[in-house]
Design a protein around this motif. Structure first.
Motif, PDB file in Angstrom:
ATOM      1  N   THR A   2      -4.052   1.619  -5.762  1.00  0.00           N
ATOM      2  CA  THR A   2      -3.321   2.706  -6.704  1.00  0.00           C
ATOM      3  C   THR A   2      -1.805   2.467  -6.429  1.00  0.00           C
ATOM      4  O   THR A   2      -1.183   3.366  -7.220  1.00  0.00           O
ATOM      5  N   SER A   3      -1.034   1.738  -5.621  1.00  0.00           N
ATOM      6  CA  SER A   3       0.150   2.170  -5.372  1.00  0.00           C
ATOM      7  C   SER A   3       0.996   0.907  -6.159  1.00  0.00           C
ATOM      8  O   SER A   3       2.296   1.171  -6.085  1.00  0.00           O
ATOM      9  N   GLY A   4       0.411   0.190  -7.071  1.00  0.00           N
ATOM     10  CA  GLY A   4       1.333  -0.673  -7.774  1.00  0.00           C
ATOM     11  C   GLY A   4       1.751   0.008  -9.232  1.00  0.00           C
ATOM     12  O   GLY A   4       2.541  -0.714  -9.696  1.00  0.00           O
ATOM     13  N   VAL A   5       1.699   1.230  -9.359  1.00  0.00           N
ATOM     14  CA  VAL A   5       2.024   2.074 -10.609  1.00  0.00           C
ATOM     15  C   VAL A   5       3.388   2.692 -10.531  1.00  0.00           C
ATOM     16  O   VAL A   5       3.718   2.898  -9.403  1.00  0.00           O
ATOM     17  N   LYS A   6       3.864   3.118 -11.423  1.00  0.00           N
ATOM     18  CA  LYS A   6       5.318   3.916 -11.775  1.00  0.00           C
ATOM     19  C   LYS A   6       4.920   5.212 -11.182  1.00  0.00           C
ATOM     20  O   LYS A   6       3.773   5.755 -11.342  1.00  0.00           O
ATOM     21  N   GLY A  55       0.806  -1.103  -0.121  1.00  0.00           N
ATOM     22  CA  GLY A  55      -0.109   0.009   0.214  1.00  0.00           C
ATOM     23  C   GLY A  55       0.716   1.224   0.073  1.00  0.00           C
ATOM     24  O   GLY A  55       0.314   2.253   0.416  1.00  0.00           O
ATOM     25  N   ARG A  56       2.014   1.199  -0.627  1.00  0.00           N
ATOM     26  CA  ARG A  56       2.861   2.476  -0.745  1.00  0.00           C
ATOM     27  C   ARG A  56       3.270   2.743  -1.996  1.00  0.00           C
ATOM     28  O   ARG A  56       3.653   1.650  -2.664  1.00  0.00           O
ATOM     29  N   ARG A  57       3.210   4.080  -2.656  1.00  0.00           N
ATOM     30  CA  ARG A  57       3.901   4.159  -3.872  1.00  0.00           C
ATOM     31  C   ARG A  57       5.562   4.170  -3.494  1.00  0.00           C
ATOM     32  O   ARG A  57       5.895   4.306  -2.685  1.00  0.00           O
ATOM     33  N   SER A  58       6.296   4.006  -4.843  1.00  0.00           N
ATOM     34  CA  SER A  58       7.639   3.773  -4.700  1.00  0.00           C
ATOM     35  C   SER A  58       8.237   4.942  -4.399  1.00  0.00           C
ATOM     36  O   SER A  58       9.442   5.034  -3.894  1.00  0.00           O
ATOM     37  N   SER A  59       7.680   6.215  -4.664  1.00  0.00           N
ATOM     38  CA  SER A  59       8.305   7.361  -4.264  1.00  0.00           C
ATOM     39  C   SER A  59       7.332   8.517  -3.662  1.00  0.00           C
ATOM     40  O   SER A  59       6.199   8.293  -3.817  1.00  0.00           O
ATOM     41  N   ALA A 111      -8.718  -6.453  -5.904  1.00  0.00           N
ATOM     42  CA  ALA A 111      -9.517  -6.477  -7.152  1.00  0.00           C
ATOM     43  C   ALA A 111      -9.385  -5.160  -7.991  1.00  0.00           C
ATOM     44  O   ALA A 111      -8.820  -5.278  -9.368  1.00  0.00           O
ATOM     45  N   LEU A 112      -9.340  -4.071  -7.373  1.00  0.00           N
ATOM     46  CA  LEU A 112      -9.114  -2.783  -8.223  1.00  0.00           C
ATOM     47  C   LEU A 112      -7.566  -2.746  -8.757  1.00  0.00           C
ATOM     48  O   LEU A 112      -7.341  -2.036  -9.580  1.00  0.00           O
ATOM     49  N   ARG A 113      -6.578  -3.270  -7.562  1.00  0.00           N
ATOM     50  CA  ARG A 113      -5.123  -3.051  -8.044  1.00  0.00           C
ATOM     51  C   ARG A 113      -4.662  -3.723  -9.393  1.00  0.00           C
ATOM     52  O   ARG A 113      -4.179  -3.278 -10.124  1.00  0.00           O
ATOM     53  N   ASP A 114      -5.631  -4.828  -9.406  1.00  0.00           N
ATOM     54  CA  ASP A 114      -5.388  -5.621 -10.933  1.00  0.00           C
ATOM     55  C   ASP A 114      -5.987  -4.730 -11.964  1.00  0.00           C
ATOM     56  O   ASP A 114      -5.289  -4.744 -13.022  1.00  0.00           O
ATOM     57  N   GLU A 115      -7.099  -3.939 -11.636  1.00  0.00           N
ATOM     58  CA  GLU A 115      -7.490  -3.325 -12.909  1.00  0.00           C
ATOM     59  C   GLU A 115      -6.548  -1.754 -13.177  1.00  0.00           C
ATOM     60  O   GLU A 115      -6.415  -1.816 -14.270  1.00  0.00           O
ATOM     61  N   VAL A 116      -6.121  -1.402 -12.009  1.00  0.00           N
ATOM     62  CA  VAL A 116      -5.272  -0.048 -12.119  1.00  0.00           C
ATOM     63  C   VAL A 116      -3.960  -0.549 -12.974  1.00  0.00           C
ATOM     64  O   VAL A 116      -3.526   0.094 -13.880  1.00  0.00           O
TER      65      VAL A 116
END
Length: 769
Positions: A643-647, A417-421, A593-598
């Protein structure tokens, strides 16, 4: 004999008659007489239904053409002056206060241009009430006798009812000072309100009403001493008036224990408490009742659609009977049934297994009666056995349990649950890619859901057009919306959501673990009804849900295109949730479930993804304490998991609307950009609160629930006021919410004026540079 009681019944009609007729009236297609006729028919049907079911205490004055709180403002003349100068008939004043009104002058009528009053959530429900607005010049007086008229209307049909009124203290507490009287504390008006309130009670008594239900739901909130004192003041005042009916004080949605001193010794004939939401309060409530007072035990859930467990409900009621005796206990719904669909029998497409889990308003009326008969000693053995079988079958059902989902939830760790930056680093990368101007413009997501869209969706649902034909139609609608946005000059685009029936239902239909109704409509506000999905089991995403439409929309424009999703907390709150597992577990399942979609949207080339959470404030526990702190953590965590799995370069947006939002509710989400309903607030203090929000934000500039069109000058004035306390570099320009309920003409005009206002400020600040 233990009597049965219903606190309120849905007013929309079994087939949404009220919505259809109200909207026809607004568009000039039916007369006010026809609108009133439909209202009378709905009320008559509701009263007959409850009487035929055997309910002992049936409510009246639970009907409204728009909102029951707004009705009280009209009844007591709490009408801001701006609505009284157009010579409108009362029902049009009501609608103008609720939704705004804008009409050009004619030979016989003067021009009208007035915005709506603020609309906020009714406690922690998805119902919206119109906030009472007071000023130093407010003069309370009766402008009608609606509660009396509806009581007499029922009496003429052979139905004795108990009228319902929102209590005077809750009414003032839930209101606010108008912008010309910001130093006014609404509760200070209690002394002026009580004689007028007493007058309507006296009229009800004279009409024959033996008792009146007075709702004081604020008694489940954290209250200051002056509000607790106001409760005692109000009801002691009523007790000294001659000729008033007996009063039943009703609370719901939580526990009254922290305010129990304000209830002890109160001169009312009965006290209603919500024993679904908080059965633990029963013992202490029983201790404070005087020998003359009755307990109304709310044991049938007025907020959800699951069958009552007759055994557990009867156990609670029997505990009260052991202390008070049968004559001093009522079996009741926990709250008004306003929050539930009208009739389960209208559902013909649900599987027999799943349908057997549910109970809608009509069935809940019968549940109240069965429980009252059971605790009275009558023979309801068949009903008890059938109910026990339904409850046990649901608990063991394969529909409910999915081991793979439970395993995935158990593996969640802090990193997920954390963005990379941090935001500052993300913003630097995003600015290089998007190259947006100052005051970037966007919309919240949806565009008008036209008749053509609804017809084609209906054809596809019925199978009269093929999937390929429907998808081609949707692509043509998306292209129309994209070209429109390019033409108007918006900076970050949306695809318009023509394929979506509802922002929650659309995703729920594609997620495992949901069930859906055909006619399970519930009023959200005014004529806006929703069909909440029902979470029946563990949730997962079998396949992508929105990627195809987003990719197509991005392929036909060079501007940034937002992928649009509904957040985990909002899907949870705007569905009927499970009651067999904690809401935290359900939110985390939805977040995964929404992480997969994002992640799929990002992989498909979508660089801006909006995950809306308008219900995040709504879900906040009503009282401060450990439960609220826990909610802050898991609500934010479920959003960040999504939402935190993105660049870094992928920009995450979120949207919030129509609630008393605190920046602390959204900081923990760490969205790059948020958009917030603001058009009805117009409050510099509210702006200052958000000026400290570390990321970027857009404060909504026009009310999308009103048909009126703000001018360019109005937008400029509003933006100028915001910029007096809000940083220029962080401000986005957008409407309050999605545009699906608006027509194309007003949408074009409003967005054009909004974009022109943004250009005005770009030029202004470019000159300063």
């Amino acid at each position: 004999m233990v009597q049965s009681s219903v606190l309120g019944f849905p007013r929309i009609g079994a087939n949404r008659e009220l919505k259809k007729t109200t909207e026809a009236y607004w568009s000039g297609k039916v007369s006010v007489e026809e609108l009133i006729k439909v209202g009378k028919e709905i009320r008559a049907n509701n009263w007959k239904l409850q009487k035929d079911a055997g309910v002992d205490v049936i409510p009246s004055n639970d009907f409204s053409y728009y909102d029951q709180v707004l009705d009280l403002s009209l009844l007591f003349n709490a009408i801001p002056e701006r609505y009284t100068k157009f010579d409108l008939q009362p029902i049009d004043v009501l609608f103008a206060m609720g939704r705004g009104l804008q009409k050009k002058a004619t030979e016989t009528e003067k021009a009208v241009d007035v915005t709506a009053l603020e609309m906020v959530k009714w406690f922690d429900s998805n119902y919206h009430y119109v906030r009472p607005t007071f000023s130093h010049s407010t003069e309370f007086k009766l402008t009608s006798q609606k509660p009396v008229d509806e009581y007499l209307e029922a009496k003429e049909q052979g139905v004795e009812t108990r009228p319902v009124l929102l209590g005077p203290v809750s009414y003032l507490f839930l209101g606010k000072a108008d912008k010309d009287s910001l130093d006014l504390e609404p509760i200070s008006l209690l002394e002026k309100l009580l004689p007028v309130y007493s007058e309507i009670l006296s009229k009800l008594s004279a009409a024959g009403a033996k008792s009146v239900q007075i709702d004081e739901p604020i008694l489940v909130l954290d209250l200051e001493e002056n509000i607790k004192t106001a409760i005692k003041t109000a009801y002691e005042f009523f007790s000294k008036q001659e000729g008033l009916p007996s009063l039943v004080l009703a609370t719901y949605f939580g526990t009254v224990i922290p305010n129990i001193d304000a209830l002890k010794g109160l001169p009312v004939s009965a006290l209603h408490v919500d024993l679904v939401r908080n059965p633990e309060q029963l013992d202490q409530v029983l201790e404070i009742l005087s020998p003359e007072q009755t307990l109304s035990a709310g044991v049938v859930d007025g907020r959800n659609i699951w069958k009552a467990d007759f055994s557990k409900a009867s156990e609670i009621v029997n505990k009260a009977i052991a202390k008070l005796g049968k004559e001093r206990v009522l079996v009741a719904t926990s709250s008004s049934l306003l929050h539930t669909p009208v009739d389960l029998e209208n559902e013909t497409k649900l599987s027999a297994e799943i349908k057997d889990f549910f109970s809608f308003a009509t069935q809940k009326v019968k549940e109240v009666v069965v429980i009252s008969k059971n605790v009275s000693g009558e023979d309801v053995k068949a009903e008890l056995e059938a109910n026990a079988k339904s409850v046990s079958t649901r608990a063991a059902s394969d529909v409910t349990n999915d081991d793979s989902v439970q395993t995935r939830v158990s593996s969640i760790d802090d990193k997920l649950g954390r963005r990379s930056s941090p935001f500052t680093e993300r913003l630097s990368e995003q600015e290089k890619v998007f190259n947006l101007p100052l005051f970037p413009t966007t919309t919240i997501g949806s565009f008008p859901q036209t008749k053509d869209i609804r017809i084609n969706r209906n054809k596809f649902t019925k199978g009269t057009i093929t999937k390929e034909e429907y998808e081609k139609f949707i692509e043509s609608e998306i292209e129309k919306v994209v070209r429109f946005q390019e033409e108007v000059g918006l900076d970050v685009l949306v695809h318009g959501e023509p394929e979506r029936n509802d922002m929650v239902q659309y995703f729920g239909e594609q997620l495992k673990g949901f069930a859906f109704t055909t006619n399970g409509w519930v009023q959200s506000y005014g004529s806006r009804y929703v069909r909440p999905p029902i979470i029946v089991g563990d949730v997962s995403r079998p396949a992508p849900m929105s990627v195809k439409e987003s990719v197509y929309a991005q392929s036909i424009t060079t501007k940034a295109m937002k992928g649009m999703l509904t957040g985990p907390v909002t899907i949870l709150r705007w569905s009927f949730p499970r009651v067999d597992i904690p809401q935290k577990q359900q939110a985390l399942q939805l977040g995964l479930a929404l992480r997969d979609e994002v992640n799929d949207l990002e992989a498909a080339g979508i660089k801006v993804i909006q995950v809306d959470e308008p219900a995040i404030r709504e879900g906040l526990p009503l009282r401060a304490g450990e439960e609220r702190q826990d909610y802050y953590q898991w609500a934010a965590e479920s959003f960040r998991i999504a939402t935190s799995g993105v660049k870094n370069v992928t920009q995450i947006h979120s949207h919030f609307c129509y609630s008393d939002l605190d920046p602390n509710h959204i900081k923990a989400l760490d969205a790059d950009v948020v958009s917030i309903e603001f058009s009805k607030k117009d409050d510099a203090n509210y702006i200052r609160e958000f000026s400290d929000y570390p990321n970027h934000a857009g404060l909504g500039l026009f009310d999308i629930h009103s048909p009126r069109i703000p001018s360019k000058e109005e937008f400029i004035s509003k933006i100028q006021n915001i910029l007096e306390v809000y940083p220029v570099s962080k401000f986005w320009v957008n409407p309050d919410c999605g545009l699906k309920t608006r027509g194309w003409e007003e949408t074009r005009a409003s967005l054009t004026n909004m974009v022109e206002a943004a250009k005005h400020f770009r030029e202004k600040y470019a000159k300063k540079d």
